[in-house]
Design a protein around this motif. Structure first.
Motif, PDB file in Angstrom:
ATOM      1  N   GLY A 160       0.782  -1.227   0.000  1.00  0.00           N
ATOM      2  CA  GLY A 160       0.000   0.000   0.000  1.00  0.00           C
ATOM      3  C   GLY A 160       0.815   1.279   0.000  1.00  0.00           C
ATOM      4  N   PHE A 161       2.127   1.187  -0.159  1.00  0.00           N
ATOM      5  CA  PHE A 161       2.966   2.374  -0.226  1.00  0.00           C
ATOM      6  C   PHE A 161       2.847   3.008  -1.602  1.00  0.00           C
ATOM      7  N   VAL A 162       2.935   4.337  -1.649  1.00  0.00           N
ATOM      8  CA  VAL A 162       2.922   5.082  -2.913  1.00  0.00           C
ATOM      9  C   VAL A 162       4.099   6.057  -2.915  1.00  0.00           C
ATOM     10  N   ALA A 163       4.556   6.389  -4.126  1.00  0.00           N
ATOM     11  CA  ALA A 163       5.634   7.369  -4.261  1.00  0.00           C
ATOM     12  C   ALA A 163       5.130   8.723  -3.789  1.00  0.00           C
ATOM     13  N   LEU A 164       5.933   9.416  -3.012  1.00  0.00           N
ATOM     14  CA  LEU A 164       5.557  10.724  -2.497  1.00  0.00           C
ATOM     15  C   LEU A 164       6.057  11.795  -3.456  1.00  0.00           C
ATOM     16  N   PRO A 165       5.171  12.672  -3.894  1.00  0.00           N
ATOM     17  CA  PRO A 165       5.553  13.708  -4.858  1.00  0.00           C
ATOM     18  C   PRO A 165       6.202  14.910  -4.182  1.00  0.00           C
ATOM     19  N   VAL A 166       7.398  14.688  -3.611  1.00  0.00           N
ATOM     20  CA  VAL A 166       8.104  15.774  -2.938  1.00  0.00           C
ATOM     21  C   VAL A 166       9.501  15.907  -3.526  1.00  0.00           C
ATOM     22  N   ALA A 167       9.981  17.129  -3.551  1.00  0.00           N
ATOM     23  CA  ALA A 167      11.374  17.354  -3.930  1.00  0.00           C
ATOM     24  C   ALA A 167      12.215  16.894  -2.749  1.00  0.00           C
ATOM     25  N   TRP A 168      13.182  16.036  -3.017  1.00  0.00           N
ATOM     26  CA  TRP A 168      13.949  15.464  -1.915  1.00  0.00           C
ATOM     27  C   TRP A 168      15.430  15.561  -2.191  1.00  0.00           C
ATOM     28  N   GLY A 169      16.009  16.668  -1.781  1.00  0.00           N
ATOM     29  CA  GLY A 169      17.447  16.851  -1.871  1.00  0.00           C
ATOM     30  C   GLY A 169      18.010  16.515  -3.234  1.00  0.00           C
ATOM     31  N   SER A 170      19.173  15.980  -3.222  1.00  0.00           N
ATOM     32  CA  SER A 170      19.848  15.618  -4.466  1.00  0.00           C
ATOM     33  C   SER A 170      20.168  14.135  -4.445  1.00  0.00           C
ATOM     34  N   SER A 171      19.165  13.320  -4.210  1.00  0.00           N
ATOM     35  CA  SER A 171      19.369  11.878  -4.146  1.00  0.00           C
ATOM     36  C   SER A 171      18.863  11.225  -5.424  1.00  0.00           C
TER      37      SER A 171
END
Length: 183
Positions: A162-173
């Motif tokens: 049930g996990f989904v990708a989170l639409p957040v800008a996340w550093g430089s990874s």
């Protein structure tokens, strides 16, 4: 130490001289800072999977960065072994800050893993659900994790939970993403 078995046969582990750093990379901070939410899966061959979590991820990450990580860096200097292994160098990279919107909506952190020999997806799923249930029973309303884009098996497993990708800008990874799930 038993935990290197989670990664496969000890004979196939890279950087044998740095092998003690491998379980530390996977579970060290969880075992030190959040042992009550660390579960191990065993089969006839011994430990073969884990589910680790932190109920209050923000506090956990602060403690990891301010105390656990500096002590681990001292224990495993970057020049340990032949030019430093990936496991040792991992401790010396600066961890990315998790965005506040993620921590507010998904206040708990999880990390799941199984050895390649685990063919029973049901056992892995039960272990993961045990951790999620423990976090929910203690007040968590959501969990998040970081997964490599290249690890299709892990992405599929988390998706089935049930996990989904989170639409957040996340550093430089580049090459990894944050996944989240409400409880």
């Amino acid at each position: 130490m038993v935990l290197p078995l989670l990664l496969g046969d000890q004979g196939s582990l890279p950087f044998q001289d740095c092998a003690p750093a491998l379980p530390g990379r996977l579970l060290g901070s969880f075992l030190s800072l959040s042992p009550e939410y660390t579960f191990v899966l065993e089969d006839e061959g011994g430990p073969c999977g884990y589910a680790a979590g932190a109920l209050h991820a923000e506090n956990f990450l602060q403690q990891r960065d301010s105390s656990w990580l500096p002590a681990t860096r001292h224990k495993y200097p970057p020049d340990l072994g032949t030019g430093g292994s990936e496991a040792v160098l991992f401790f010396h990279a600066e961890p990315l800050a998790v965005p506040q919107p993620v921590l507010r909506r998904f206040p708990s952190l999880v990390q799941l893993g199984t050895a390649p020999r685990v063919l029973d997806v049901g056992a892995s799923r039960s272990l993961a659900l045990c951790l999620l249930s423990a976090l929910r029973a203690n007040g968590s309303r959501g969990v998040f994790c970081q997964v490599s884009d290249a690890d299709r098996q892990q992405l599929s497993f988390y998706s089935k939970l049930g996990f989904v990708a989170l639409p957040v800008a996340w550093g430089s990874s580049p090459g990894s993403q944050l996944l989240g799930r409400l409880l």
